[in-house]
Design a protein around this motif. Structure first.
Motif, PDB file in Angstrom:
ATOM      1  N   ALA A  87       0.819  -1.217   0.000  1.00 30.03           N
ATOM      2  CA  ALA A  87       0.000   0.000   0.000  1.00 30.03           C
ATOM      3  C   ALA A  87       0.850   1.264   0.000  1.00 30.03           C
ATOM      4  CB  ALA A  87      -0.931   0.003   1.211  1.00 30.03           C
ATOM      5  N   ARG A  88       2.163   1.095   0.115  1.00 30.84           N
ATOM      6  CA  ARG A  88       3.115   2.211   0.110  1.00 30.84           C
ATOM      7  C   ARG A  88       2.789   3.247   1.195  1.00 30.84           C
ATOM      8  NH1 ARG A  88       4.650  -1.331  -2.674  1.00 30.84           N
ATOM      9  NH2 ARG A  88       5.590  -1.194  -4.759  1.00 30.84           N
ATOM     10  N   LYS A  89       2.536   2.733   2.422  1.00 28.89           N
ATOM     11  CA  LYS A  89       2.232   3.628   3.538  1.00 28.89           C
ATOM     12  C   LYS A  89       3.465   3.984   4.369  1.00 28.89           C
ATOM     13  CE  LYS A  89      -2.536   2.039   4.116  1.00 28.89           C
ATOM     14  NZ  LYS A  89      -3.528   1.458   5.051  1.00 28.89           N
ATOM     15  N   VAL A  90       4.552   3.263   4.107  1.00 29.41           N
ATOM     16  CA  VAL A  90       5.764   3.481   4.909  1.00 29.41           C
ATOM     17  C   VAL A  90       6.774   4.289   4.102  1.00 29.41           C
ATOM     18  CG1 VAL A  90       7.677   2.368   6.129  1.00 29.41           C
ATOM     19  CG2 VAL A  90       5.401   1.315   6.148  1.00 29.41           C
ATOM     20  N   PHE A  91       7.385   5.264   4.771  1.00 27.21           N
ATOM     21  CA  PHE A  91       8.434   6.060   4.145  1.00 27.21           C
ATOM     22  C   PHE A  91       9.750   5.728   4.837  1.00 27.21           C
ATOM     23  CE2 PHE A  91      11.072   9.947   4.105  1.00 27.21           C
ATOM     24  CZ  PHE A  91      11.269  10.031   2.731  1.00 27.21           C
TER      25      PHE A  91
END
Length: 330
Positions: free
Chosen positions: A316-320
């Motif tokens: 989900a590409r929620k982590v940076f």
């Protein structure tokens, strides 16, 4: 090495009981005429006799062996050591502690002992083995060769090097106990084996918890090894060098380079085990020595593999992901 072999060319057979220990060095892919493995050497210990016997087949010793600084390892990248003092210091310490230390090589008996005005000087006497004894042993050896039978663990003094430590002559010298022997062999990764390792072309990553933080170079434990940070795993480096006290690698950058290379090999050979472990150390606030300066020495393929692993964990590409300390270097 006496056979010009690498560590990949050999394996070990170990028999271990409460009172007896035997480790044979076996050449991979080669057998004797009777079908038994080709034995290149052995370590044998029996708590009843209290004597350790180590034999290196097809080897020789010259008179320079007893010179401080004299070593046959200096030009060999496959062997640890090379300062030309280890065997002599070992003989001195063992003799001082009451053990007998004797070599048999080049058709001579080499005996170490303390002497001099105060009994504090180390001497080595060389006595030729009698022609009669040599003749009898050669005849037995040649008869076994003609019959094609396997070689028993009996050294040939004209072509092998044998070392014995302990109470060699009855009633003289201190016996080696099983507890002492087991403590001593922990210096060798081949004799004291971890339960879980990842083998690579650059060495081994040791996952066994009992070996956490232990560093080996070419199979020998660097007991006094020092690093600026703590290690999460143990390592056996196939290449490299340390200072004469075995405290550290050449420098922190060499250590970081060797570790990055070792993990790069591990990720290629065993991705299912290594990728997650390597990524977790990079993300850990503990700042493990295993990944110290990784931003400078990680290979591009390894970096791409780790990055893809992190993306797959977060579809989900929620982590940076960002490194506050070295973000501009990665």
């Amino acid at each position: 090495m006496s056979y010009n072999l690498t560590r990949r060319d050999i394996t070990h057979e170990i028999e271990n009981s409460d009172h007896h220990f035997v480790a044979k060095v076996i050449r991979r892919g080669q057998q004797r005429p009777d079908g038994t493995p080709t034995v290149l050497g052995w370590v044998r210990f029996d708590s009843g006799t209290g004597v350790i016997e180590m034999t290196n087949c097809n080897a020789q010793l010259g008179s320079s062996f007893v010179d401080i600084g004299g070593s046959t390892k200096t030009k060999s990248n496959a062997l640890a050591g090379g300062y030309g003092e280890g065997a002599k210091i070992a003989a001195l310490i063992l003799t001082r502690d009451g053990y007998q230390v004797q070599y048999q090589a080049t058709s001579f008996n080499w005996k170490f002992y303390l002497g001099g005005p105060k009994g504090q000087n180390l001497f080595c006497s060389l006595t030729p083995i009698s022609d009669r004894e040599l003749g009898n042993r050669r005849a037995q050896h040649e008869a076994a060769l003609r019959q094609g039978t396997s070689r028993d663990m009996v050294s040939n003094p004209w072509e092998d090097v044998m070392v014995r430590i302990g109470s060699i002559q009855s009633g003289k010298g201190r016996k080696v106990t099983m507890e002492e022997f087991r403590a001593w062999i922990k210096v060798s990764l081949d004799l004291h084996r971890p339960s879980n390792t990842i083998e690579t072309g650059a060495g081994s990553i040791i996952l066994d918890e009992n070996f956490r933080g232990k560093i080996f170079l070419k199979g020998l434990h660097l007991e006094n090894y020092q690093s600026s940070k703590l290690f999460k795993y143990g390592y056996n480096f196939a290449n490299g060098s340390v200072d004469r006290d075995r405290k550290k690698m050449a420098n922190a950058h060499q250590e970081a380079y060797d570790l990055a290379k070792l993990w790069a090999f591990g990720i290629v050979c065993h991705p299912e085990v290594t990728i997650a472990k390597y990524a977790e150390m990079m993300l850990d606030d503990a700042e493990w020595a295993d990944v110290n300066l990784v931003e400078r020495y990680i290979t591009r393929p390894t970096l791409q593999t780790i990055w893809q692993f992190l993306l797959n964990k977060d579809p989900a590409r929620k982590v940076f992901y960002h490194d506050d300390r070295n973000g501009d270097l990665v």
